[in-house]
Write an enzyme that holds these catalytic residues in place. Structure first.
Site, PDB file in Angstrom:
ATOM      1  N   LYS A  81      35.676  30.053  42.659  1.00  0.00           N
ATOM      2  CA  LYS A  81      34.770  30.869  41.851  1.00  0.00           C
ATOM      3  C   LYS A  81      33.510  30.074  41.598  1.00  0.00           C
ATOM      4  O   LYS A  81      33.529  28.839  41.540  1.00  0.00           O
ATOM      5  CB  LYS A  81      35.414  31.227  40.511  1.00  0.00           C
ATOM      6  CG  LYS A  81      34.862  32.489  39.888  1.00  0.00           C
ATOM      7  CD  LYS A  81      35.423  33.732  40.546  1.00  0.00           C
ATOM      8  CE  LYS A  81      34.939  34.989  39.866  1.00  0.00           C
ATOM      9  NZ  LYS A  81      35.546  36.206  40.423  1.00  0.00           N
ATOM     10  N   GLY A 184      31.755  50.512  33.623  1.00  0.00           N
ATOM     11  CA  GLY A 184      30.966  50.151  34.793  1.00  0.00           C
ATOM     12  C   GLY A 184      31.636  50.632  36.067  1.00  0.00           C
ATOM     13  O   GLY A 184      32.373  51.622  36.080  1.00  0.00           O
ATOM     14  N   SER A 185      31.391  49.918  37.149  1.00  0.00           N
ATOM     15  CA  SER A 185      31.907  50.325  38.450  1.00  0.00           C
ATOM     16  C   SER A 185      33.432  50.452  38.447  1.00  0.00           C
ATOM     17  O   SER A 185      33.986  51.433  38.954  1.00  0.00           O
ATOM     18  CB  SER A 185      31.475  49.310  39.519  1.00  0.00           C
ATOM     19  OG  SER A 185      32.024  49.630  40.778  1.00  0.00           O
ATOM     20  N   GLY A 187      35.722  50.312  35.568  1.00  0.00           N
ATOM     21  CA  GLY A 187      36.224  51.197  34.522  1.00  0.00           C
ATOM     22  C   GLY A 187      35.859  52.643  34.774  1.00  0.00           C
ATOM     23  O   GLY A 187      36.676  53.557  34.592  1.00  0.00           O
TER      24      GLY A 187
END
Length: 354
Positions: A81, A184-185, A187
């Protein structure tokens, strides 16, 4: 000042780099937790952290989560990450993106990046001008890749249905009340899929107007962000930032299931036991939210081999998420052990640290 490798979130990471490029103003952290199964894959988060130590904590926790996520999804990828530390204004320039691409390229393929919170496909295209080790890039219709959000939502949707079947004994979402935190995308995509199945939705987002618009679209109800965790429901679905399941957050819950797409939902591993003792079924986040990384990893692997990757293969693998969750819950029930502990033990075996 304490060293980050003495902090609780340090978990024998293979490599952690702090990158500073004076010319562009880039400051970033790249963390590789494990490359046991393959190159560390995980997105880049662009965020302003009032305390830089919070950025390091995010990088460590998120990269460990990616090790577990990729292993449990059956991908030949390790866990990594990156976090780009933005200023208070959220400044993000082309020069910074290019400098970050150079940093990824310098790792020689040990880290493969993609978009995460605060990033876009366009940002990844800029990074890709400096390194080939990027996924989530635009693809032809019908191919794997591109925006991972809809595929993450697809996995969450399948996982919620599996959780409802396991906990409530229902094979339908009709009338099931789901409280979704974050529109958002991920949810939003989850809400639209659940609405088609007749679920009753309660929605909240830091952008209140976005929550209201989505509620109007899907026939749901919008509430304030500070009310969503206390909403009486069957399923609480966290799809914003992580660590919402701490002592205070869990105390608010009025649900029988927690299943959502946010990474690192548990503030600490012991909070999984708190949920377990309250009789709340928990879907380990890195298992249920693997749809996005399945999509972009297959894109990357196929591109590396010069082969096209059919999106149907992505859908086939995402459809395996409920079965993985079921195996975790079955063992959790049999051993009277929290589901997060069961999942962690499985993942540690897969990355050679059992």
């Amino acid at each position: 000042m304490s060293a980050f490798w003495t902090e609780p979130d340090w978990d024998e990471h293979e490599r952690v780099e702090v990158v500073h490029d004076r010319a562009s103003g880039l400051t970033a952290i790249i963390a590789l937790h494990s490359t046991h199964l393959g190159p560390g894959a995980g997105g880049t988060r662009f965020w302003h952290y009032p305390d830089p130590a919070m950025g390091m904590r995010d990088a460590l926790r998120l990269s460990r989560g990616m090790s577990f996520k990729n292993a449990m999804a059956g991908l030949p990828m390790g866990g990594g990450k990156a976090v780009v530390l933005l200023d208070r204004k959220g400044t993000k320039t082309q020069a910074m993106l290019h400098a970050f691409g150079d940093a990824v390229e310098a790792m020689g393929g040990r880290y493969v990046t993609a978009e995460d919170v605060g990033a876009s496909v366009a940002d990844m295209q800029e990074v890709a001008t400096r390194t080939q080790h990027v996924c989530g890039l635009p693809v032809n219709e019908g191919d794997a890749g591109g925006d991972p959000g809809p595929f993450t939502a697809m996995g969450i949707y399948h996982g919620i249905k599996a959780a409802v079947a396991h906990k409530m004994g229902k094979d339908s979402m009709q009338g099931v009340r789901v409280a979704i935190q974050g529109c958002g995308s991920v949810g939003g995509g989850t809400a639209r899929l659940l609405a088609k199945d007749g679920a009753r939705l309660v929605l909240a987002d830091i952008d209140a107007e976005r929550a209201k618009a989505l509620a109007s679209e899907v026939g749901g109800e919008a509430v304030a962000v500070d009310q969503i965790m206390g909403t009486a429901c069957d399923v609480f679905s966290p799809n914003a930032l992580g660590a919402v399941l701490d002592d205070a957050g869990i105390a608010q819950l009025d649900c029988s299931i927690v299943a959502g797409g946010a990474n690192n939902q548990l503030a600490r591993p012991e909070h999984g036991r708190v949920l377990h003792e309250r009789g709340i079924l928990y879907a380990p986040d890195y298992v249920i939210n693997a749809g996005g990384i399945i999509n972009v990893s297959l894109e990357y692997l196929c591109r590396q081999h010069g082969e096209p990757c059919d999106i149907n293969e992505v859908r086939k693998r995402i459809a395996q998420i409920p079965g993985r969750l079921q195996s975790i819950w079955d063992k959790s029930d049999a051993d009277a052990r929290p589901s997060n502990e069961v999942a962690d033990a499985m993942a540690m075996e897969l990355i050679g640290r059992g």
